[in-house]
Design a protein around this motif. Structure first.
Motif, short mmCIF file in Angstrom:
data_model
loop_
_atom_site.label_atom_id
_atom_site.label_comp_id
_atom_site.label_asym_id
_atom_site.label_seq_id
_atom_site.Cartn_x
_atom_site.Cartn_y
_atom_site.Cartn_z
N ILE A 127 0.83 -1.21 0.00
CA ILE A 127 0.00 0.00 0.00
C ILE A 127 0.87 1.25 0.00
N ILE A 128 1.92 1.25 0.80
CA ILE A 128 2.82 2.41 0.83
C ILE A 128 3.47 2.62 -0.54
N GLY A 129 4.02 1.55 -1.11
CA GLY A 129 4.64 1.66 -2.42
C GLY A 129 3.66 2.04 -3.51
N PHE A 130 2.42 1.55 -3.40
CA PHE A 130 1.39 1.85 -4.38
C PHE A 130 1.06 3.33 -4.40
N PHE A 131 0.77 3.89 -3.24
CA PHE A 131 0.38 5.30 -3.17
C PHE A 131 1.56 6.23 -3.48
N LEU A 132 2.72 5.93 -2.92
CA LEU A 132 3.88 6.78 -3.19
C LEU A 132 4.27 6.73 -4.66
N GLY A 133 4.24 5.54 -5.25
CA GLY A 133 4.59 5.42 -6.66
C GLY A 133 3.63 6.19 -7.55
N THR A 134 2.34 6.12 -7.25
CA THR A 134 1.35 6.84 -8.05
C THR A 134 1.51 8.34 -7.90
N ILE A 135 1.67 8.81 -6.68
CA ILE A 135 1.78 10.26 -6.43
C ILE A 135 3.06 10.82 -7.03
N LEU A 136 4.20 10.18 -6.76
CA LEU A 136 5.48 10.69 -7.25
C LEU A 136 5.55 10.59 -8.77
N GLY A 137 5.05 9.50 -9.35
CA GLY A 137 5.07 9.36 -10.79
C GLY A 137 4.22 10.40 -11.49
N THR A 138 3.02 10.66 -10.94
CA THR A 138 2.15 11.69 -11.51
C THR A 138 2.78 13.07 -11.38
N ALA A 139 3.37 13.35 -10.21
CA ALA A 139 4.01 14.66 -10.00
C ALA A 139 5.17 14.86 -10.97
N LEU A 140 5.96 13.81 -11.18
CA LEU A 140 7.08 13.92 -12.12
C LEU A 140 6.58 14.14 -13.54
#
Length: 281
Positions: free
Chosen positions: A98-111
């Motif tokens: 869950i941590i990797g899922f949310f962080l990956g989605t947020i950081l990837g979208t921001a980038l």
């Protein structure tokens, strides 16, 4: 005799509305009936597969030591549930996922937003993103272990190395595919780059952004399990490695079975979230 003071006669559209409603109701019933058949066929396929697997093991068509069989797998899972040794491993892996899922989605979208915002930066980072996407992420695991230590941080870093780049590529690609006429309309009314993004780019790309959630579910599971292979002493990935080390392949298959169930539940939850977010769009 017609009174000229009466309002003009307007044909009622109730019949048309009723016809549309009837067609929609028939469509929903047909869709519901099709869904039931799909679920039934899925259940039949699963039952047939498990039955053939069990039969092959009982008749010695397969090596039971390597491939085990369903009743033995379920018995081991039940034993692990009763003695309380399974759920802690499941909880650890689900938390990391869950941590990797949310962080990956947020950081990837921001980038992706940052790259879209600056075409110059996009040209600078493009080859690096391509290289990072093609690089085998397992090879980065030892670097993360040295850099972050053998613990949660290195597992999350391994997960992010998979999810962030894919999310960035998918979301940025959706940004570039937005109809340029939408952008022209916003600029025609004096909109700056911020307005263009908020009024044209983001709304048009919203379905693609939401769809990446389902992709990231699978990617997050891959990253977490790979990370647990390398460093963890807890979690489902650790159980798989431990099972191989002690030649307990029933434990390995049981753990894979648990991963399939939990990952499917998580995927369905994200799919329902996607439907709610895109329902009125």
């Amino acid at each position: 005799m017609i009174n000229r003071d009466d309002p003009p006669y307007i044909p009622s559209s109730r019949s048309d509305e009723q016809l549309k409603l009837d067609v929609h109701q028939r469509f929903l019933k047909a869709r519901k009936r099709e869904t039931k058949w799909v679920r039934l066929l899925q259940a039949v396929i699963l039952i047939v597969f498990l039955s053939l697997w069990e039969l092959a093991a009982r008749l010695k068509w397969i090596d039971v030591l390597l491939f085990s069989y369903p009743t033995k797998v379920f018995a081991l899972l039940w034993e692990k549930l009763l003695d309380g040794t399974l759920l802690p491993h499941v909880a650890v892996t689900v938390e990391e996922t869950i941590i990797g899922f949310f962080l990956g989605t947020i950081l990837g979208t921001a980038l992706a937003v940052v790259i879209w915002w600056s075409p110059f930066l996009s040209r600078v980072l493009d080859p690096y993103i391509v290289v990072l996407n093609s690089m085998p992420k397992v090879a980065l695991g030892p670097l993360f272990i040295v850099g972050f230590g053998p613990g949660l941080l290195s597992i999350i870093a391994t997960t992010l190395s998979i999810t962030v780049i894919i999310t960035t590529l998918v979301v940025y690609g959706s940004f570039k595919e937005v109809d340029h006429n939408y952008v022209k309309v916003v600029k025609l009314f004096g909109g700056n780059q911020r307005k263009v993004f908020l009024k044209a780019i983001l709304p048009s790309s919203f379905p693609a952004i939401v769809s990446t959630l389902k992709v990231n579910v699978g990617l997050a599971w891959i990253g977490v399990i790979v990370g647990e292979f390398l460093v963890s002493q807890k979690g489902l990935g650790y159980l798989i490695i431990y099972g191989f080390q002690v030649f307990n392949f029933t434990l390995v298959i049981s753990t894979l079975f648990v991963i399939a169930i939990v990952a499917t539940v998580m995927y369905q939850l994200v799919a329902k979230l996607e439907k709610k977010l895109t329902k009125h769009r």
